[in-house]
Design an enzyme around this catalytic site. Structure first.
Site, PDB file in Angstrom:
ATOM      1  N   ASP A   1     -11.154  -4.865  16.880  1.00  0.00           N
ATOM      2  CA  ASP A   1     -10.671  -4.542  18.243  1.00  0.00           C
ATOM      3  C   ASP A   1     -10.753  -3.039  18.507  1.00  0.00           C
ATOM      4  O   ASP A   1     -11.174  -2.611  19.585  1.00  0.00           O
ATOM      5  CB  ASP A   1      -9.223  -5.014  18.420  1.00  0.00           C
ATOM      6  CG  ASP A   1      -9.140  -6.513  18.639  1.00  0.00           C
ATOM      7  OD1 ASP A   1     -10.132  -7.103  19.120  1.00  0.00           O
ATOM      8  OD2 ASP A   1      -8.097  -7.102  18.315  1.00  0.00           O
TER       9      ASP A   1
ATOM     10  N   THR B   1      -7.790 -15.152  17.628  1.00  0.00           N
ATOM     11  CA  THR B   1      -7.084 -14.511  18.723  1.00  0.00           C
ATOM     12  C   THR B   1      -5.634 -14.987  18.769  1.00  0.00           C
ATOM     13  O   THR B   1      -5.190 -15.711  17.863  1.00  0.00           O
ATOM     14  CB  THR B   1      -7.869 -14.689  20.049  1.00  0.00           C
ATOM     15  OG1 THR B   1      -7.228 -13.927  21.060  1.00  0.00           O
ATOM     16  CG2 THR B   1      -7.960 -16.136  20.492  1.00  0.00           C
TER      17      THR B   1
ATOM     18  N   LYS C   1      -3.519 -13.878  14.799  1.00  0.00           N
ATOM     19  CA  LYS C   1      -4.151 -12.712  14.157  1.00  0.00           C
ATOM     20  C   LYS C   1      -3.398 -12.214  12.918  1.00  0.00           C
ATOM     21  O   LYS C   1      -4.025 -11.817  11.941  1.00  0.00           O
ATOM     22  CB  LYS C   1      -4.278 -11.569  15.157  1.00  0.00           C
ATOM     23  CG  LYS C   1      -5.350 -11.801  16.204  1.00  0.00           C
ATOM     24  CD  LYS C   1      -5.446 -10.607  17.127  1.00  0.00           C
ATOM     25  CE  LYS C   1      -6.623 -10.722  18.058  1.00  0.00           C
ATOM     26  NZ  LYS C   1      -6.840  -9.507  18.833  1.00  0.00           N
TER      27      LYS C   1
END
Ligand code: ATR
Length: 471
Positions: A301, A260, A264
């Site tokens: 995501d 995170t 990333k």
């Protein structure tokens, strides 16, 4: 089957419980310092010292519990002919860290199993730990902050919280934590052919900061409800040490990662193989380590976002009309890519800093049109999907100022913000008759592919885990 662990260590108890071995902890109350001193006086090797201490602990508890397997453990560090245990004072810890700075020391982990007051199994693991050089000022601030936890660990550097202090590690994570779980599992399984314990697999979420992450709770729940031998932890890595620390963790046997903010993009660059989606988004949030230690990077995501939309709003048709996306930060790229992949014909992108939106649009697709932040409401009459990817509206952040009264009631409005669960934007959308979808489901669904790749079971997203994660 019950195993007694002759130790107060929560870390050792946690490892056994992650391996689905039911245990009872009994503190052995032995005088470790005087035993160590006499062994040092006799010129015992560090290996023998750790082994003898582990044996003393197991024996003491076994005498009172002869029928049960009793596991004792101990850790000693060895460097330049000296041995180091738990630091006695903050100053002693500072001296130890000064000695270890820039050097390689050995971390010796001994485990002994007793039954009927007799030793029946023993194992010694030696890990080689190379520390980065640390300045005096860094040692001072580390000790001031970490002492409450560090004082309970051999060497006092509390590896599970501070792997970034190490440039190189030759050793297994669980050995370093103080319990050689793989050989222990092997021993227990050999005692009874009905026992089928497995050493736990380990995955982690990496970020900076990371204490707020909901991922450990989520994956921990999935591990528990699926009776999987495994653990999932959060590790804070400062940005300047990300690559090196990732390598250290892979060497120690961690087989999967969520990544995170702010790591990333770096995670994608470091990877050996990348999914087309991760490549397009320019960032990775899921890493799967193969048997050769190679890093496979993906970005889930967008998958999490779209799956969440579809699960909350069965009649959502991406092709039905354009979308408006607010924000052009890291989260936005995944949303834009996933909306285009889902079939949205056009996207209006609006960001406070227009240049950021223009950069994203030019990299991703001619179907993205950048519109000004001041006039973002102008496109509302044309769109069928709207997504807030900014942090506006989140608890503690400024509100998202937008009047969406001209939006079509058939449109879907999604907010990536999940604290509060229902943002003012979602409330507004509902009063206008629109479908409104919050951000918590995206967090849950993005975790599914990683969990399946690391632990071999596709976990279920349901109301129970949603309630657990929003607590
Ligand atoms: P993330 O990775 O979570 O998307 P980010 O990259 O910092 O985080 O992006 C945050 C987004 O929220 C950006 O689009 C940012 O706009 P800028 O590019 O202009 O910074 C947006 N944002 C944050 N605070 C904002 C504010 N007060 N008003 C408008 N937009 C804001």
């Amino acid at each position: 089957m019950d195993l007694i662990i002759a130790s107060k260590s929560e870390t050792r108890q946690r490892i056994l419980s992650c391996a689905l071995i039911s245990t009872k902890a009994i503190s052995p109350q032995i005088d470790e310092d005087s035993i160590t001193r006499s062994l040092v006086a006799e010129n015992a090797t560090p290996r023998d010292i750790a082994d003898t201490l582990a044996e003393h602990k197991a024996k003491k508890v076994s005498i009172k519990n002869p029928e049960t397997w009793v596991l004792g453990g101990d850790q000693i560090l060895a460097f330049e002919g000296e041995v180091f245990g738990k630091p006695e004072t903050p100053n002693a810890l500072k001296r130890t860290l000064t000695r270890f700075s820039g050097q390689t020391h050995r971390l010796i982990t001994a485990n002994v199993i007793y039954k009927n007051a007799e030793p029946v199994w023993r194992h010694v693991a030696v890990s080689h730990m190379t520390m980065y050089p640390i300045t005096e000022a860094d040692i001072e601030s580390y000790v001031a902050e970490a002492w409450p936890n560090a004082q309970h660990t051999a060497g006092g550097y509390y590896f599970e919280e501070n792997p970034h202090l190490f440039s190189k590690v030759k050793g297994n994570w669980f050995d370093i934590m103080g319990l050689s779980i793989e050989p222990i599992v092997g021993f227990l399984n050999r005692q009874n052919s009905e026992l089928k314990f497995r050493p736990p697999k380990l995955a982690a979420v990496l970020g900076h900061p990371i204490s707020h992450s909901k991922s450990p709770r989520m994956h921990g729940h999935w591990l528990k409800t699926n009776s999987i031998s495994g653990d999932y932890i959060a590790i804070d890595i400062p940005p300047q040490r990300f690559s090196e620390t990732l390598r250290v963790l892979i060497t120690a046997g961690v087989l999967g990662f969520n990544v995170t903010v702010p790591h990333k993009e770096k995670a994608l660059l470091l990877s050996d193989h990348r999914s087309a989606t991760a490549e397009k988004i320019g960032a990775a949030n899921t890493l799967v380590i193969d048997v050769n230690g190679k890093i496979n990077a993906d970005n889930t995501d967008g998958y999490g976002f779209i799956t969440n939309l579809r699960s909350h709003c069965k009649h959502w048709v991406p092709e039905a009309g354009p979308a408006l996306v607010l924000g052009a930060g890291g989260a936005s790229r995944a949303i834009l890519v996933s909306l285009l992949e889902a079939g949205v014909p056009k996207i209006y992108l609006s960001n406070r800093t227009p240049q950021r939106a223009l950069d994203v649009a030019s990299k991703l697709s001619p179907l993205i049109e950048v519109i000004s932040w001041e006039h973002k409401e102008h496109c509302l009459t044309k769109i069928m999907t709207m997504v807030n990817t900014t942090s506006l509206g989140m608890t503690g952040k400024p509100p998202l100022k937008i009047d969406i009264s001209t939006i079509k009631p058939a449109a879907l409005v999604a907010d990536l913000v999940y604290a509060p669960i229902e943002t003012p934007l979602l409330k507004q959308a509902k009063t206008l008759g629109c479908s409104a979808v919050g951000g918590i489901g995206m967090l849950l669904y993005q975790g599914v592919p990683g969990f399946e790749a690391w632990f071999g079971i596709r976990p279920v997203v349901n109301a129970e885990i949603e309630a657990l994660v929003i607590q």
